[in-house]
Design a protein around this motif. Structure first.
Motif, PDB file in Angstrom:
ATOM      1  N   LEU A 553       5.148  48.293  39.006  1.00 48.89           N
ATOM      2  CA  LEU A 553       5.161  48.202  37.411  1.00 48.89           C
ATOM      3  C   LEU A 553       3.867  47.647  37.047  1.00 48.89           C
ATOM      4  O   LEU A 553       3.665  46.167  37.422  1.00 48.89           O
ATOM      5  N   ALA A 554       2.985  47.890  35.936  1.00 52.60           N
ATOM      6  CA  ALA A 554       1.773  47.213  35.435  1.00 52.60           C
ATOM      7  C   ALA A 554       2.732  46.552  34.115  1.00 52.60           C
ATOM      8  O   ALA A 554       3.924  46.772  33.916  1.00 52.60           O
ATOM      9  N   VAL A 555       1.948  45.284  33.580  1.00 48.90           N
ATOM     10  CA  VAL A 555       2.686  44.663  32.529  1.00 48.90           C
ATOM     11  C   VAL A 555       2.871  45.648  31.453  1.00 48.90           C
ATOM     12  O   VAL A 555       1.975  46.278  30.977  1.00 48.90           O
ATOM     13  N   GLY A 556       4.099  45.660  30.930  1.00 46.43           N
ATOM     14  CA  GLY A 556       4.543  46.641  29.896  1.00 46.43           C
ATOM     15  C   GLY A 556       5.293  47.842  30.337  1.00 46.43           C
ATOM     16  O   GLY A 556       5.966  48.285  29.557  1.00 46.43           O
ATOM     17  N   ASP A 557       5.151  48.319  31.512  1.00 43.84           N
ATOM     18  CA  ASP A 557       5.650  49.373  32.118  1.00 43.84           C
ATOM     19  C   ASP A 557       7.113  49.000  32.406  1.00 43.84           C
ATOM     20  O   ASP A 557       7.584  47.733  32.570  1.00 43.84           O
ATOM     21  N   SER A 558       8.046  50.200  32.541  1.00 46.75           N
ATOM     22  CA  SER A 558       9.653  49.897  32.832  1.00 46.75           C
ATOM     23  C   SER A 558       9.957  50.834  33.913  1.00 46.75           C
ATOM     24  O   SER A 558       9.466  51.843  34.258  1.00 46.75           O
ATOM     25  N   LEU A 559      11.180  50.467  34.358  1.00 42.00           N
ATOM     26  CA  LEU A 559      11.787  51.559  35.162  1.00 42.00           C
ATOM     27  C   LEU A 559      13.363  51.645  34.884  1.00 42.00           C
ATOM     28  O   LEU A 559      13.790  50.698  33.989  1.00 42.00           O
ATOM     29  N   GLU A 560      13.705  52.661  35.266  1.00 41.75           N
ATOM     30  CA  GLU A 560      15.405  53.150  34.703  1.00 41.75           C
ATOM     31  C   GLU A 560      16.262  52.966  35.953  1.00 41.75           C
ATOM     32  O   GLU A 560      15.843  53.531  37.229  1.00 41.75           O
ATOM     33  N   LEU A 561      17.336  52.652  36.022  1.00 42.70           N
ATOM     34  CA  LEU A 561      18.391  52.724  37.305  1.00 42.70           C
ATOM     35  C   LEU A 561      19.874  52.573  36.232  1.00 42.70           C
ATOM     36  O   LEU A 561      20.075  51.462  35.624  1.00 42.70           O
ATOM     37  N   GLY A 562      20.870  53.393  36.797  1.00 43.06           N
ATOM     38  CA  GLY A 562      21.811  53.356  36.182  1.00 43.06           C
ATOM     39  C   GLY A 562      22.110  53.025  34.748  1.00 43.06           C
ATOM     40  O   GLY A 562      23.101  52.376  34.425  1.00 43.06           O
ATOM     41  N   GLU A 637      -0.419  42.750  42.380  1.00 35.70           N
ATOM     42  CA  GLU A 637      -1.972  42.855  42.587  1.00 35.70           C
ATOM     43  C   GLU A 637      -2.641  42.626  41.539  1.00 35.70           C
ATOM     44  O   GLU A 637      -1.965  42.986  40.358  1.00 35.70           O
ATOM     45  N   GLN A 638      -3.615  42.077  41.397  1.00 36.57           N
ATOM     46  CA  GLN A 638      -4.452  41.984  40.206  1.00 36.57           C
ATOM     47  C   GLN A 638      -5.824  42.496  40.318  1.00 36.57           C
ATOM     48  O   GLN A 638      -6.672  42.093  41.017  1.00 36.57           O
ATOM     49  N   THR A 639      -6.193  43.482  39.604  1.00 36.79           N
ATOM     50  CA  THR A 639      -7.429  44.126  39.794  1.00 36.79           C
ATOM     51  C   THR A 639      -8.574  43.365  39.372  1.00 36.79           C
ATOM     52  O   THR A 639      -9.705  43.280  39.816  1.00 36.79           O
ATOM     53  N   ASN A 640      -8.176  42.482  38.317  1.00 37.11           N
ATOM     54  CA  ASN A 640      -9.378  41.740  37.618  1.00 37.11           C
ATOM     55  C   ASN A 640      -8.823  40.212  37.713  1.00 37.11           C
ATOM     56  O   ASN A 640      -8.096  40.033  36.770  1.00 37.11           O
ATOM     57  N   PRO A 641      -9.208  39.418  38.553  1.00 30.86           N
ATOM     58  CA  PRO A 641      -8.716  38.107  38.773  1.00 30.86           C
ATOM     59  C   PRO A 641      -9.121  37.279  37.483  1.00 30.86           C
ATOM     60  O   PRO A 641     -10.133  37.359  36.813  1.00 30.86           O
ATOM     61  N   GLY A 642      -8.266  36.504  36.958  1.00 35.31           N
ATOM     62  CA  GLY A 642      -8.334  35.868  35.418  1.00 35.31           C
ATOM     63  C   GLY A 642      -7.915  36.753  34.537  1.00 35.31           C
ATOM     64  O   GLY A 642      -7.506  36.002  33.429  1.00 35.31           O
ATOM     65  N   SER A 644      -4.746  38.494  33.204  1.00 36.60           N
ATOM     66  CA  SER A 644      -3.176  38.786  33.683  1.00 36.60           C
ATOM     67  C   SER A 644      -2.929  40.243  32.972  1.00 36.60           C
ATOM     68  O   SER A 644      -1.757  40.803  33.682  1.00 36.60           O
ATOM     69  N   THR A 645      -3.671  40.875  32.181  1.00 34.17           N
ATOM     70  CA  THR A 645      -3.082  41.984  31.686  1.00 34.17           C
ATOM     71  C   THR A 645      -3.612  43.237  33.017  1.00 34.17           C
ATOM     72  O   THR A 645      -2.857  44.218  32.772  1.00 34.17           O
ATOM     73  N   THR A 646      -4.310  42.719  33.995  1.00 38.90           N
ATOM     74  CA  THR A 646      -4.584  43.754  34.989  1.00 38.90           C
ATOM     75  C   THR A 646      -3.604  43.619  36.023  1.00 38.90           C
ATOM     76  O   THR A 646      -3.727  44.161  37.151  1.00 38.90           O
ATOM     77  N   LEU A 647      -2.551  42.626  35.981  1.00 38.62           N
ATOM     78  CA  LEU A 647      -1.498  42.631  36.770  1.00 38.62           C
ATOM     79  C   LEU A 647      -0.762  43.605  37.267  1.00 38.62           C
ATOM     80  O   LEU A 647      -0.034  44.271  36.188  1.00 38.62           O
ATOM     81  N   SER A 648      -0.201  44.117  38.333  1.00 35.39           N
ATOM     82  CA  SER A 648       0.866  45.143  38.738  1.00 35.39           C
ATOM     83  C   SER A 648       1.800  44.463  39.612  1.00 35.39           C
ATOM     84  O   SER A 648       1.115  43.750  40.450  1.00 35.39           O
TER      85      SER A 648
END
Lengths: 699, 180
Positions: A553-562, A637-642, A644-648
């Motif tokens: 998940l990237a920041v703001g993404d969601s997953l569904e379960l049950g 993973e962080q595509t752009n260090p520093g 935080s919005t590029t974190l997944s």
């Protein structure tokens, strides 16, 4: 100074235990009461001596005496105080000393409180308890001394020794503090604070019933005195062992990060075996009390229970088996094997001897297939079969294959998942039927009529479950069998209260309180059955209906379960905790039908100081009675260090239905066992007097 | 004989069991034992796996595609973890079955270039905290025809977890103090 005094305490405790054995045996043989009393005093003395040794080790842990190698192994300057205390049982040497202290506590209480009541048995009880204690203190003293200190030879190599070996120099605490290992991160959990002591209390506690049984065999007092003397000891040990197993499951669930709580690991199984045999004993002993039957069997069961404790300890601590739990391989394997074989063989020989003498003859025979006695025997068959099957899968088959074909084989979880469910189903069916049967012969028709109401209630619950979406046949069958046991427990309790209410014209509340007061064993036992039912429902739900998924998940993404939605809000990297660990935390929101339910924070902990394993995956969970939403942070993973919005981040997510019933069932089981253990209330004096007068008149 | 207490049942001569009862018990007991025996034997047949070393697996073709349990030492440099797909790949080296100390045996095996090596792949697996250089891996799975071991279960044992050890050479850490 701590090392010297601690070792002297161990030497004195060892000497006192050996003296107690010799003086007890000689005293009884010669009829020398002074010697017997002297042996008792020596037995009592072991407790303060071992307690002093343990407190000294504890003080060394708390005051950071890193020159003591045990302190150096299990703590470091960053270890919080609570984990300095729990480090006492964090590794082999300390845990063996802790084990000895617990055994000496039990011996002390038994010798102090039961000496007068069981005068004929107690010298032998003292001898057998002290023999066990001397063995373990000997192990600590000669092979696993926790007071060993670290010295340095001329080349700077570390040398171990309580007293300074020649040619060595003292190493300062400051130097050793720099390389101190710290407590294994896996053990830094609340479950680990309580789990080992509970398990040890359970294991060690069985030494007293074992010693009483051996004392009965050795002394020839084969009346039910030994059973009367050990009922509470057995129940308490069984309770602690059960509690230890449940806490171990909870720890595995929280810490090991695989979404489960029982993996059929040989070490788990080794602790489960004495619990199973102990359960068989707790039931079959009632037949001896009520009917004077199964005397040999009961002796065999309690000796086998302690034998299983010793075997499990040997298997775990000797490195015999491949297990994630194992302690380091050490020299204690052979002595432990010899001790285990010795006590088991002695028990068997004594039983055979007494049986041959005709001292263990039963007073009644089985009146019919459908009777309480037969049900208890069947219960025993199932528990012993479970014990045998689990022992075979964990130890028997691998050892026999190795010895006979020189081939290493292993039986995995599939074996246990195939063999144990039918036996557990049989156990639950019996739990549902046996309480309704009567002592002596009983017709099948009468038993069938007694079962009508509980079965009707169970079917009603199953219909409700079916209508609310549980349609899987296997699950309904499982729930049905387990529920029947619980329904019968509740039904019998309500019937008991109803009878009391009618007879004494009491309120429902008073009737319930009174039946529990007057027959704690029976109604406490029903609460235990209810607890086992609740655990069974939890196991079925969490095993058959577990769902899992994994997603990045990237920041703001969601997953569904049950029917739930899990949203990643932020990831906090590099958070420093008070104990020095570095934490990467994912902040997630759990939603259902669009509304927020909870915040979940799974994390990865890194222990910079710890040697060997230094990372921990800590699950985040939202727990309700309905289910557990269990989330593991598997990486990020962080595509752009520093930025935080590029974190997944990647998560493994489990939805474990009804899993919390396993823990709640455990709590109910504890309550039931405690009630069973308490003494019954006797009738008030004013009520007893007319009965006593009547008895006197008729005499 | 010990004095009997009020709660004890009086000893009587015992009533011999009816013959029909005894036969019922015998038949019932036999059936139960047979059922339990069948359960254990069939469970053993389906659940038993060879527990072998990397050498055993690589030197005999009988184990290809057969579910086995193997043990080896993890080579830390080879660990590749795909956190997005939860796949783990690493190499293990053979550890001899006879050794005095597991920690030393693992250390020697991990640094022995002659030791037989085996590539392992585990899917749907969060990287275990114990997966590190010189940890003992106990894997359940099968050797594929491509020479990779596909594991369905991974257990790890880190010998330093419970090591009853001593510090490294103390002279490296600083000056030693003299006297006790």
């Amino acid at each position: 100074m701590i090392s010297e005094i601690g070792t002297i305490c161990l030497i004195l405790a060892f000497g006192a235990a050996i003296y107690a054995i010799i003086a007890s045996v000689i005293g009884v043989r010669r009829g020398d009461n002074r010697l017997v009393v002297s042996a008792r005093n020596a037995g009592l003395l072991t407790f303060p001596l071992l307690l002093t040794a343990m407190l000294l080790l504890l003080s060394a842990l708390l005051t950071q005496q890193y020159q003591i190698s045990y302190v150096w192994q299990v703590t470091d300057p960053n270890t919080p105080t609570i984990f300095r205390i729990t480090a006492l049982w964090g590794s082999q040497q300390g845990s063996l000393l802790f084990w000895c202290v617990l055994m000496s506590v039990f011996a002390f209480v038994a010798l102090a409180t039961q000496w007068r009541e069981h005068r004929r048995l107690m010298p032998y009880v003292n001898a057998f308890t002290m023999a066990s204690l001397a063995f373990f203190v000997g192990l600590v003293l000669f092979l696993e001394n926790p007071f060993t200190r670290i010295w340095a030879d001329a080349a700077g190599n570390p040398v171990g020794g309580v007293f300074q070996p020649s040619g060595t120099t003292f190493v300062s605490v400051d130097i050793l503090a720099q390389s101190a290992r710290g407590l294994n991160p896996l053990l830094r959990h609340i479950g680990m604070i309580i789990h080992p002591p509970m398990l040890y209390l359970g294991f060690v506690g069985f030494v007293i019933p074992f010693a009483f049984a051996m004392a009965a065999l050795a002394s020839g007092d084969l009346s039910s005195n030994w059973i009367k003397a050990t009922r509470r000891w057995t129940l308490a040990s069984w309770l602690f062992l059960g509690l230890g197993l449940i806490l171990g499951g909870r720890w595995a669930y929280d810490v090991l990060g695989w979404g489960g709580y029982w993996g059929w690991d040989p070490v788990e199984n080794a602790a489960f075996l004495p619990w199973l045999i102990g359960t068989a004993f707790l039931h079959s002993v009632m037949i001896q009390e009520k009917r004077g039957m199964l005397k040999t069997w009961n002796m065999a069961l309690i000796i086998l229970t302690f034998s299983a404790v010793m075997f499990g300890t040997f298997a775990t601590r000797s490195g015999l088996i491949e297990s994630v739990h194992s302690f380091a391989q050490s020299e204690i394997g052979i002595p432990m094997f010899v001790f285990w074989a010795g006590i088991t063989l002695t028990g068997v020989v004594l039983i055979v001897y007494r049986r041959h003498q005709g001292h263990l003859r039963d007073e009644h025979v089985f009146a019919g297939i459908v009777s309480r006695e037969s049900m208890f025997v069947l219960n025993n068959v199932i528990f012993v079969a479970l014990t045998g099957a689990i022992f075979w899968g964990s130890f028997g088959a691998p050892i026999i294959a190795e010895l006979t074909t020189n081939t290493d084989i292993t039986l995995g979880a599939e074996y246990f998942e195939m063999v144990t469910p039918p036996l557990f189903i049989a156990m639950y069916i019996l739990m549902g039927i046996a309480p309704l049967s009567a002592w002596g012969a009983m017709s099948i028709g009468r038993l069938g009529r007694a079962l009508i109401a509980p079965i009707a209630i169970t079917i009603l619950v199953l219909v409700v479950l079916f209508l609310t979406g549980t349609t899987q046949a296997g699950a309904l069958l499982g729930y049905g069998v387990v529920l029947l046991a619980g329904v019968v427990a509740v039904y019998e309790t309500v019937r008991g209260a109803q009878a009391r209410k009618r007879k004494h014209d009491e309120s429902w509340l008073a009737a319930f309180v009174n039946i529990f007061g007057r027959n704690r064993r029976r109604y406490g036992g029903f609460i235990v059955h209810l607890g086992i039912t609740v655990i069974g429902i939890g196991v079925i739900g969490s095993t058959l209906f577990q769902q899992e998924t994994q997603r990045t998940l990237a920041v703001g993404d969601s997953l569904e379960l049950g029917g739930y939605t899990l949203r990643l809000d932020t990831v906090d990297l590099g958070q420093i905790a008070d104990d020095g660990r570095v934490m990467d935390i994912a902040n997630l929101t759990l939603l259902r039908d669009g509304s927020e339910l909870a915040r979940i924070r799974p994390r990865l902990d890194f222990y910079p100081q710890a040697q060997g394993m230094n990372t921990m995956t800590i699950a985040g969970a939202h727990s309700t009675l309905e289910n557990d939403f269990y989330v593991l942070l598997s990486g990020y993973e962080q595509t752009n260090p520093g930025d935080s919005t590029t974190l997944s981040a990647t998560f493994k997510v489990y939805l474990n239905p009804l899993v919390n019933l396993v823990w709640w069932g455990g709590i109910i089981l504890i309550i039931g066992t405690v009630i069973s253990t308490l003494p019954n209330e006797t009738a008030p004096a004013r009520a007893r007097r007319p009965l006593e007068a009547r008895a006197k008149a008729t005499a | 004989m010990a004095q009997s207490t009020p709660w004890q049942k009086p000893v009587d001569a015992g009533i011999p069991a009816k013959k029909s009862n005894r036969i019922q018990f015998l038949i019932g007991g036999f059936l139960i034992l047979a059922a339990i025996g069948f359960l254990i034997i069939s469970g053993t047949m389906s659940g038993a796996r060879f527990f072998i070393t990397v050498d055993d697996l690589m030197t005999s073709s009988t184990y290809v595609d057969q579910s086995v349990r193997i043990s080896g030492v993890v080579l830390g440099d080879t660990i590749v973890y795909d956190a997005q797909n939860l796949t783990l790949e690493f190499t293990i080296a053979n550890v001899p079955t006879e050794f005095d100390d597991l920690g030393t045996a693992l250390h020697i095996a991990a640094n022995n270039p002659e030791a037989t090596r085996l590539q392992v792949r585990v899917e749907n697996q969060v990287k275990p905290d114990l997966l590190r250089h010189e940890a003992q891996a106990i894997l359940t799975g099968a050797l594929g025809t491509d020479g990779v071991f596909y594991a369905s279960e991974l257990n790890l044992k880190c010998p330093t977890r419970f090591i009853e050890g001593m510090p490294e050479n103390l002279r490296d850490d600083g000056t030693l103090e003299q006297g006790a």
